[in-house]
Design a protein around this motif. Sequence first.
Motif, PDB file in Angstrom:
ATOM      1  N   MET A 146      -9.482  12.524  -6.063  1.00 33.43           N
ATOM      2  CA  MET A 146      -8.517  11.442  -5.857  1.00 33.43           C
ATOM      3  C   MET A 146      -9.002  10.190  -6.575  1.00 33.43           C
ATOM      4  O   MET A 146     -10.166  10.088  -6.940  1.00 33.43           O
ATOM      5  CB  MET A 146      -8.368  11.137  -4.357  1.00 33.43           C
ATOM      6  CG  MET A 146      -8.002  12.314  -3.486  1.00 33.43           C
ATOM      7  SD  MET A 146      -6.383  12.978  -3.822  1.00 33.43           S
ATOM      8  CE  MET A 146      -5.361  11.768  -3.015  1.00 33.43           C
ATOM      9  N   MET A 165      -8.392   5.829  -6.136  1.00 38.87           N
ATOM     10  CA  MET A 165      -7.778   4.664  -5.499  1.00 38.87           C
ATOM     11  C   MET A 165      -7.653   3.599  -6.579  1.00 38.87           C
ATOM     12  O   MET A 165      -8.623   3.328  -7.293  1.00 38.87           O
ATOM     13  CB  MET A 165      -8.644   4.143  -4.353  1.00 38.87           C
ATOM     14  CG  MET A 165      -8.799   5.119  -3.205  1.00 38.87           C
ATOM     15  SD  MET A 165      -9.780   4.457  -1.833  1.00 38.87           S
ATOM     16  CE  MET A 165     -11.426   4.446  -2.545  1.00 38.87           C
ATOM     17  N   TYR A 179       2.523  13.267  -4.277  1.00 36.41           N
ATOM     18  CA  TYR A 179       1.644  13.383  -5.438  1.00 36.41           C
ATOM     19  C   TYR A 179       2.170  14.187  -6.607  1.00 36.41           C
ATOM     20  O   TYR A 179       1.902  13.899  -7.742  1.00 36.41           O
ATOM     21  CB  TYR A 179       0.345  14.084  -5.032  1.00 36.41           C
ATOM     22  CG  TYR A 179      -0.471  13.356  -4.014  1.00 36.41           C
ATOM     23  CD1 TYR A 179      -0.589  11.982  -4.022  1.00 36.41           C
ATOM     24  CD2 TYR A 179      -1.156  14.058  -3.047  1.00 36.41           C
ATOM     25  CE1 TYR A 179      -1.363  11.325  -3.091  1.00 36.41           C
ATOM     26  CE2 TYR A 179      -1.949  13.415  -2.113  1.00 36.41           C
ATOM     27  CZ  TYR A 179      -2.050  12.050  -2.135  1.00 36.41           C
ATOM     28  OH  TYR A 179      -2.819  11.413  -1.226  1.00 36.41           O
ATOM     29  N   ARG A 186       4.681  16.001  -0.077  1.00 38.25           N
ATOM     30  CA  ARG A 186       3.718  16.368  -1.115  1.00 38.25           C
ATOM     31  C   ARG A 186       4.282  16.391  -2.533  1.00 38.25           C
ATOM     32  O   ARG A 186       3.527  16.389  -3.493  1.00 38.25           O
ATOM     33  CB  ARG A 186       3.139  17.742  -0.791  1.00 38.25           C
ATOM     34  CG  ARG A 186       2.349  17.738   0.502  1.00 38.25           C
ATOM     35  CD  ARG A 186       1.863  19.103   0.833  1.00 38.25           C
ATOM     36  NE  ARG A 186       1.128  19.068   2.093  1.00 38.25           N
ATOM     37  CZ  ARG A 186       0.773  20.128   2.767  1.00 38.25           C
ATOM     38  NH1 ARG A 186       1.067  21.328   2.315  1.00 38.25           N
ATOM     39  NH2 ARG A 186       0.116  20.015   3.895  1.00 38.25           N
ATOM     40  N   VAL A 230       0.863  -1.176   0.000  1.00 39.04           N
ATOM     41  CA  VAL A 230       0.000   0.000   0.000  1.00 39.04           C
ATOM     42  C   VAL A 230       0.896   1.221   0.000  1.00 39.04           C
ATOM     43  O   VAL A 230       1.867   1.282   0.750  1.00 39.04           O
ATOM     44  CB  VAL A 230      -0.909   0.027   1.257  1.00 39.04           C
ATOM     45  CG1 VAL A 230      -1.786   1.264   1.271  1.00 39.04           C
ATOM     46  CG2 VAL A 230      -1.747  -1.235   1.337  1.00 39.04           C
ATOM     47  N   SER A 231       0.564   2.195  -0.841  1.00 39.65           N
ATOM     48  CA  SER A 231       1.375   3.403  -0.877  1.00 39.65           C
ATOM     49  C   SER A 231       0.516   4.628  -1.122  1.00 39.65           C
ATOM     50  O   SER A 231      -0.425   4.605  -1.910  1.00 39.65           O
ATOM     51  CB  SER A 231       2.442   3.305  -1.973  1.00 39.65           C
ATOM     52  OG  SER A 231       3.264   4.446  -1.928  1.00 39.65           O
ATOM     53  N   ASN A 232       0.858   5.667  -0.426  1.00 45.06           N
ATOM     54  CA  ASN A 232       0.273   6.988  -0.597  1.00 45.06           C
ATOM     55  C   ASN A 232       1.463   7.923  -0.811  1.00 45.06           C
ATOM     56  O   ASN A 232       1.812   8.717   0.049  1.00 45.06           O
ATOM     57  CB  ASN A 232      -0.522   7.342   0.663  1.00 45.06           C
ATOM     58  CG  ASN A 232      -1.210   8.676   0.548  1.00 45.06           C
ATOM     59  OD1 ASN A 232      -1.321   9.241  -0.516  1.00 45.06           O
ATOM     60  ND2 ASN A 232      -1.657   9.184   1.675  1.00 45.06           N
ATOM     61  N   LEU A 267      -2.787   1.998  -4.503  1.00 44.55           N
ATOM     62  CA  LEU A 267      -2.318   3.383  -4.537  1.00 44.55           C
ATOM     63  C   LEU A 267      -3.491   4.335  -4.372  1.00 44.55           C
ATOM     64  O   LEU A 267      -4.609   4.032  -4.797  1.00 44.55           O
ATOM     65  CB  LEU A 267      -1.653   3.699  -5.880  1.00 44.55           C
ATOM     66  CG  LEU A 267      -0.417   2.908  -6.266  1.00 44.55           C
ATOM     67  CD1 LEU A 267      -0.080   3.168  -7.737  1.00 44.55           C
ATOM     68  CD2 LEU A 267       0.754   3.299  -5.379  1.00 44.55           C
ATOM     69  N   ILE A 268      -3.232   5.484  -3.788  1.00 41.41           N
ATOM     70  CA  ILE A 268      -4.195   6.577  -3.802  1.00 41.41           C
ATOM     71  C   ILE A 268      -3.434   7.795  -4.298  1.00 41.41           C
ATOM     72  O   ILE A 268      -2.323   8.077  -3.845  1.00 41.41           O
ATOM     73  CB  ILE A 268      -4.860   6.812  -2.425  1.00 41.41           C
ATOM     74  CG1 ILE A 268      -5.897   7.918  -2.554  1.00 41.41           C
ATOM     75  CG2 ILE A 268      -3.840   7.088  -1.351  1.00 41.41           C
ATOM     76  CD1 ILE A 268      -6.843   8.013  -1.378  1.00 41.41           C
ATOM     77  N   TYR A 269      -4.040   8.470  -5.278  1.00 42.26           N
ATOM     78  CA  TYR A 269      -3.341   9.547  -5.969  1.00 42.26           C
ATOM     79  C   TYR A 269      -4.349  10.581  -6.450  1.00 42.26           C
ATOM     80  O   TYR A 269      -5.541  10.270  -6.582  1.00 42.26           O
ATOM     81  CB  TYR A 269      -2.610   8.935  -7.181  1.00 42.26           C
ATOM     82  CG  TYR A 269      -1.140   9.200  -7.191  1.00 42.26           C
ATOM     83  CD1 TYR A 269      -0.294   8.671  -6.224  1.00 42.26           C
ATOM     84  CD2 TYR A 269      -0.587  10.002  -8.176  1.00 42.26           C
ATOM     85  CE1 TYR A 269       1.055   8.926  -6.252  1.00 42.26           C
ATOM     86  CE2 TYR A 269       0.770  10.253  -8.207  1.00 42.26           C
ATOM     87  CZ  TYR A 269       1.578   9.720  -7.238  1.00 42.26           C
ATOM     88  OH  TYR A 269       2.915   9.981  -7.263  1.00 42.26           O
TER      89      TYR A 269
END
Length: 158
Positions: free
Chosen positions: A114, A116, A33, A51, A28-30, A77-79
């Motif tokens: 965003m 996911m 951005y 950021r 899992v990665s955040n 991912l969340i972007y």
Amino acid sequence: LEDRLKNVMGDFRQARDLPKGLSFDAAVSNPPYRPVWTWRRNLDDERTVARHETTARLSDVITAAGSMLKPSGKLFLIYPAWRTADIITLLRTGGFEPKRARFIHARRTEDAQMVMIEARRRAGTQLTVLAPLIIWEGQGFYTDEVNGIMRSMRPNSY
């Protein structure tokens, strides 16, 4: 979940230096951005690193996941939604196929902010775009779905 989860501390850019035979089912990665050139940098260095892609890029995250995940491993991912094309391109270049995507909207009437994405290594092509996640209903009230998510995350919630 101690018998099922393993936490590894380190810099994912040196993932290839991890002990041999160490592989994972999912990551899992955040990650940061924004490419450095796209936004004004924050005066606070820690916020800039969090950021902006100053010390790590999305491609670094995908490369690290490719070296650490099992052959059919999943990457979550969340972007920002505006980078969806970049994400899909980089995932495919890195040997991953996006399998599910869900866009997140602040309100029903607003564009997605965003996205996911769940990607799988060495998988066939078929992307399922799930129903959007709407955060706010009316003036300052979470939607029923978001309230349910929040309740499920609280310790001892029944």
